[in-house]
Scaffold this active site. Structure first.
Site, PDB file in Angstrom:
ATOM      1  N   ASP A 113      39.474  41.788  43.000  1.00  0.00           N
ATOM      2  CA  ASP A 113      39.098  40.454  42.523  1.00  0.00           C
ATOM      3  C   ASP A 113      40.270  39.512  42.759  1.00  0.00           C
ATOM      4  OD1 ASP A 113      37.772  38.289  40.998  1.00  0.00           O
ATOM      5  OD2 ASP A 113      36.444  39.913  40.375  1.00  0.00           O
ATOM      6  N   HIS A 190      36.087  35.608  45.168  1.00  0.00           N
ATOM      7  CA  HIS A 190      36.844  36.560  44.333  1.00  0.00           C
ATOM      8  C   HIS A 190      37.801  37.399  45.189  1.00  0.00           C
ATOM      9  CE1 HIS A 190      35.044  35.790  40.420  1.00  0.00           C
ATOM     10  NE2 HIS A 190      33.846  35.778  40.972  1.00  0.00           N
ATOM     11  N   GLU A 254      29.548  34.142  42.663  1.00  0.00           N
ATOM     12  CA  GLU A 254      30.459  33.049  42.348  1.00  0.00           C
ATOM     13  C   GLU A 254      31.376  32.695  43.523  1.00  0.00           C
ATOM     14  OE1 GLU A 254      30.847  33.617  37.571  1.00  0.00           O
ATOM     15  OE2 GLU A 254      32.180  34.844  38.791  1.00  0.00           O
TER      16      GLU A 254
HETATM   17  C1  ACM Z   1      29.316  38.172  37.456  1.00  0.00           C
HETATM   18  O1  ACM Z   1      29.316  38.248  36.216  1.00  0.00           O
HETATM   19  N1  ACM Z   1      30.022  37.251  38.051  1.00  0.00           N
HETATM   20  C2  ACM Z   1      28.555  39.089  38.273  1.00  0.00           C
END
Ligand code: ACM
Length: 475
Positions: A113, A190, A254
């Protein structure tokens, strides 16, 4: 009774005065049955015998019984985020043991991440020499900032990475217990830790970035030039070497698209690929990565931001809205139900967080996890299947092994029951949980202690699903 209908994981158990007979059509079914035998024995049988000369004198009795047991769904899991805070291989093995006890069969590892990259990749050593360590960590929840400068940081470096041997060892350990380790390497968003290690993979090759020290959604994402495709193939090649799991998770959640909109290189790629807008590079890059996995006989999995954004052939983890699961099924995707309001165990489990920061979000109490979301019923016209469900533990506020225990238990027991048995009544579940809690205690699980007084009506009102803007989620 014959073995027909037991499937891969079902078993039959007959305990009579003179014998114990366990039957299964597949070795995995025997593993599930053995866990039932462990639960039928007195709690102290769960504790490993001490010492080499420790002849155990206990005489244990099994109740006579006749059980035929098959799982409701094939995917029953727990996702652990080891990127926001590193958790060592011993801790993961312990969780594998606990998953197996609960007849859960997937450990989904969120390995990379913005805040850390935890898996070594031979072709890209800096992913772990640089990308596994951040200078400090935010102590407030994402979005809690008033203005710049008010956010708290702990000013302690945090880091950690597994060795390849630790990961292959974990996979083997889990396989012996009938648990599959599903790896997740996030893309195209991420990825700040990877970009800190290899800036040329980003949209600003000359920009030096740190491994991110904040929580939230970071707007630096992968570029879409050829070097990035090489990187994705190299990483996924090594992921497939280490993890035999049929499912490989690509993240996909995201991912802000501003950098692509502003980058001439990305815009040129979008045009060359016939995409109508740079934002479509998200699906394009995931599609390329997914095809690579499929060419190697694996199934790509990704977080579903909506019900319709994933490339064909992807298994969707529907995390925002149950309606997305239904839509993805209609479009032919297999779906794992991971909705944040019922499966995110990093959310507070009661109204009293005890002064420790928790992930912003609704209260997800035991009852909420037990109830879950209604499962989509009719077979989807598009052919998609509900594979099952899993709990999520994002670890922004879970730095220690004790934190993982406290977040997982007993709520994971509720999810495990729903995943294996299907919906049950709250009364039956809590009766079983009372007995089961003694097993957790015998195993030294540092579980959350439920409030002894019934929740006030104000408290239960807060447990009702509450809308919250998904883009504020902090993973
Ligand atoms: C997530 O909670 N961004 C998958």
């Amino acid at each position: 009774a014959g073995l027909r209908g037991l499937g891969r994981e079902g078993y039959g158990l007959t305990v009579s005065p003179r014998s114990v007979l366990l039957r299964a059509a597949h070795p995995t079914g025997l593993l599930r049955g053995v866990q039932t035998v462990r639960q039928l024995l007195p709690d102290q049988a769960l504790i490993p015998a001490e010492g080499a000369d420790g002849e155990r004198v206990d005489r244990w009795e099994l109740p006579c019984t006749e059980i035929t047991d098959v799982p409701h769904r094939p995917w029953r899991g727990l996702m652990l985020d080891v990127a926001r805070h590193f958790h060592d291989a011993d801790t993961l093995r312990r969780h594998v043991d606990l998953l197996a006890l609960h007849k859960l069969n997937v450990l989904h590892l969120h390995l990379t991440d913005d805040q850390g990259w935890r898996m070594p990749v031979a072709a890209y050593p800096r992913l772990t020499t640089v990308g596994a360590r951040r200078a400090r960590s935010m102590t407030d929840p994402a979005g809690a900032t008033g203005s710049v400068g008010t956010t708290g940081f702990d000013d302690r470096p945090h880091g950690g990475a597994y060795t390849r041997a630790e990961l292959t060892g974990l996979v083997a350990y889990a396989a012996r217990r009938g648990v599959s380790v599903v790896p997740e390497t996030e893309m195209p968003g991420h990825v700040r830790a990877a970009l800190a290690a290899y800036p040329h993979l980003g949209n600003h090759p000359d920009r030096a970035l740190d491994v991110w020290t904040r929580w939230g959604v970071c707007d630096t994402v992968l570029g879409v030039h050829d070097a990035v495709l090489d990187f994705v193939h190299d990483v996924l090649g090594e992921v497939m070497d280490v993890f035999p799991s049929p499912y490989i998770h690509l993240g996909g959640d995201e991912c802000p698209t501003t950098e692509w909109e502003e980058s001439p290189t990305a815009r040129a790629r979008a045009a060359a690929e016939g995409l109508s807008r740079p934002a479509d590079l998200h699906g394009w890059l995931l599609g390329r990565a997914g095809s690579y996995l499929r060419e190697h006989g694996r199934h790509p999995v990704a977080w579903a931001e909506t019900g319709s954004a994933l490339p064909p052939g992807f298994t969707a983890m529907s995390w925002r809205e149950p309606a997305h699961a239904a839509e993805a099924l209609r479009r032919g995707h297999d779906v794992v139900l991971t909705h944040h309001r019922t499966t995110y165990l990093d959310y507070a489990q009661d109204d009293d967080p005890g002064g420790t920061p928790v992930q912003p979000g609704p209260v997800v109490d035991l009852r909420t996890v037990h109830r879950g979301d209604p499962e989509p019923t009719a077979p989807a016209p598009g052919g998609g299947r509900v594979l099952g469900t899993q709990a999520q533990i994002w670890t922004e506020f879970a730095p220690t092994a004790a934190d993982l225990d406290r977040l997982a238990y007993p709520r994971l027991c509720a999810l495990a029951e729903r995943a294996w048995t299907g919906p049950t009544t709250w009364t039956d579940f809590t009766r079983r949980l009372t007995a089961h809690t003694r097993r957790l205690d015998a195993l030294g699980v540092r579980r959350h202690h439920l409030p002894t007084t019934p929740p006030s009506s104000a408290a239960s009102a807060r447990t009702a699903p509450s809308a919250r803007p998904p883009t504020q989620h902090t993973t």
